[in-house]
Design a protein around this motif. Structure first.
Motif, mmCIF file in Angstrom:
data_model
loop_
_atom_site.group_PDB
_atom_site.id
_atom_site.type_symbol
_atom_site.label_atom_id
_atom_site.label_comp_id
_atom_site.label_asym_id
_atom_site.label_seq_id
_atom_site.Cartn_x
_atom_site.Cartn_y
_atom_site.Cartn_z
ATOM 1 N N GLN A 97 33.336 37.060 31.383
ATOM 2 C CA GLN A 97 33.822 37.276 30.026
ATOM 3 C C GLN A 97 35.113 36.489 29.786
ATOM 4 N N PHE A 98 35.969 36.413 30.802
ATOM 5 C CA PHE A 98 37.202 35.638 30.699
ATOM 6 C C PHE A 98 36.893 34.168 30.409
ATOM 7 N N GLN A 99 35.921 33.621 31.112
ATOM 8 C CA GLN A 99 35.545 32.224 30.883
ATOM 9 C C GLN A 99 35.053 32.006 29.455
ATOM 10 N N SER A 100 34.302 32.981 28.930
ATOM 11 C CA SER A 100 33.838 32.838 27.553
ATOM 12 C C SER A 100 34.995 32.955 26.561
ATOM 13 N N PHE A 101 35.996 33.793 26.868
ATOM 14 C CA PHE A 101 37.186 33.874 26.018
ATOM 15 C C PHE A 101 37.918 32.535 26.006
ATOM 16 N N LEU A 102 38.039 31.906 27.179
ATOM 17 C CA LEU A 102 38.691 30.595 27.254
ATOM 18 C C LEU A 102 37.953 29.569 26.394
ATOM 19 N N GLU A 103 36.639 29.583 26.451
ATOM 20 C CA GLU A 103 35.853 28.649 25.649
ATOM 21 C C GLU A 103 35.996 28.944 24.163
ATOM 22 N N ASP A 104 35.977 30.234 23.808
ATOM 23 C CA ASP A 104 36.106 30.607 22.395
ATOM 24 C C ASP A 104 37.434 30.146 21.809
ATOM 25 N N TYR A 105 38.500 30.221 22.578
ATOM 26 C CA TYR A 105 39.824 29.827 22.104
ATOM 27 C C TYR A 105 40.135 28.354 22.362
ATOM 28 N N GLY A 106 39.232 27.632 22.989
ATOM 29 C CA GLY A 106 39.433 26.212 23.231
ATOM 30 C C GLY A 106 40.436 25.900 24.326
ATOM 31 N N LEU A 107 40.611 26.809 25.267
ATOM 32 C CA LEU A 107 41.572 26.599 26.351
ATOM 33 C C LEU A 107 40.901 26.194 27.661
ATOM 34 N N ASP A 108 39.574 26.114 27.675
ATOM 35 C CA ASP A 108 38.871 25.838 28.924
ATOM 36 C C ASP A 108 39.131 24.437 29.462
ATOM 37 N N ASP A 109 39.467 23.497 28.610
ATOM 38 C CA ASP A 109 39.708 22.131 29.063
ATOM 39 C C ASP A 109 41.183 21.745 29.039
ATOM 40 N N LYS A 110 42.070 22.708 28.931
ATOM 41 C CA LYS A 110 43.502 22.432 28.826
ATOM 42 C C LYS A 110 44.250 22.620 30.147
ATOM 43 N N GLY A 111 43.547 22.915 31.228
ATOM 44 C CA GLY A 111 44.193 23.033 32.535
ATOM 45 C C GLY A 111 44.827 24.383 32.819
ATOM 46 N N PHE A 112 44.397 25.427 32.144
ATOM 47 C CA PHE A 112 44.937 26.765 32.396
ATOM 48 C C PHE A 112 44.272 27.367 33.627
ATOM 49 N N THR A 113 45.061 28.096 34.411
ATOM 50 C CA THR A 113 44.540 28.782 35.586
ATOM 51 C C THR A 113 44.827 30.268 35.463
ATOM 52 N N VAL A 114 43.905 31.064 35.974
ATOM 53 C CA VAL A 114 44.047 32.515 35.905
ATOM 54 C C VAL A 114 44.273 33.064 37.302
ATOM 55 N N SER A 115 45.004 34.167 37.369
ATOM 56 C CA SER A 115 45.174 34.863 38.647
ATOM 57 C C SER A 115 45.123 36.362 38.384
ATOM 58 N N TYR A 116 44.519 37.060 39.326
ATOM 59 C CA TYR A 116 44.409 38.516 39.270
ATOM 60 C C TYR A 116 45.093 39.068 40.509
ATOM 61 N N ASP A 117 45.872 40.138 40.361
ATOM 62 C CA ASP A 117 46.501 40.697 41.548
ATOM 63 C C ASP A 117 45.517 41.562 42.334
ATOM 64 N N ARG A 118 44.485 42.075 41.668
ATOM 65 C CA ARG A 118 43.422 42.838 42.340
ATOM 66 C C ARG A 118 42.102 42.465 41.694
ATOM 67 N N THR A 119 41.066 42.343 42.503
ATOM 68 C CA THR A 119 39.737 42.076 41.971
ATOM 69 C C THR A 119 38.782 43.141 42.471
ATOM 70 N N GLY A 120 37.624 43.183 41.843
ATOM 71 C CA GLY A 120 36.621 44.172 42.208
ATOM 72 C C GLY A 120 36.809 45.462 41.431
ATOM 73 N N GLU A 121 36.083 46.493 41.867
ATOM 74 C CA GLU A 121 36.180 47.791 41.201
ATOM 75 C C GLU A 121 37.497 48.463 41.547
ATOM 76 N N ILE A 122 38.129 49.030 40.528
ATOM 77 C CA ILE A 122 39.407 49.713 40.707
ATOM 78 C C ILE A 122 39.235 51.149 40.233
ATOM 79 N N GLN A 123 39.620 52.082 41.070
ATOM 80 C CA GLN A 123 39.475 53.512 40.755
ATOM 81 C C GLN A 123 40.290 53.887 39.515
#
Length: 129
Positions: A58-84
């Protein structure tokens, strides 16, 4: 003579605004878009119960919708996977914008970059058994 000095001073100040306004508008627009993408991703992760593969897609689709997918932005998450339930996580998006207002004769001399950073944190709303 006094009137000429005032006009020259006004022209110098006006020149600065005229030269930098287009770049400032683009920088502000990119910052707004980056914050919107991070906010929507965080809300989606809260509803999904963490930063799952669906949220990352969904994040990738948000980047495409806003036109940021080709601008060199990088994402980072401090935790991934299921979170209680009530588990905290953070989503950060980093990029930069190069101001080209002072690019002399297309040589790249006078260019400078400013970072664009958008950070948001969320809390999982899903119980896992």
């Amino acid at each position: 003579m006094k009137g000429h000095v005032e006009v020259a001073f006004f022209m110098m100040i006006a020149f600065i605004f005229v030269v930098f306004i287009p770049d400032l508008v683009v920088y502000g627009t990119l910052s707004y878009k980056a914050n919107s993408v991070v906010e929507q991703t965080t809300k989606e992760a809260e509803m999904q119960g963490g930063v799952t593969t669906e949220v990352q897609t969904q994040f990738q689709s948000f980047l495409e919708d806003y036109g940021l997918d080709d601008k060199g932005f990088t994402v980072s998450y401090d935790r991934t996977g299921e979170i209680q339930h009530r588990g905290r996580f953070e989503v950060a998006l980093q990029g930069q914008y190069t101001f080209r207002a002072l690019n002399f004769l297309g040589t790249g001399v006078g260019n400078f970059s400013l970072p664009i950073t958008a950070v948001d944190s969320g809390v999982s709303e899903v119980w896992y058994r």
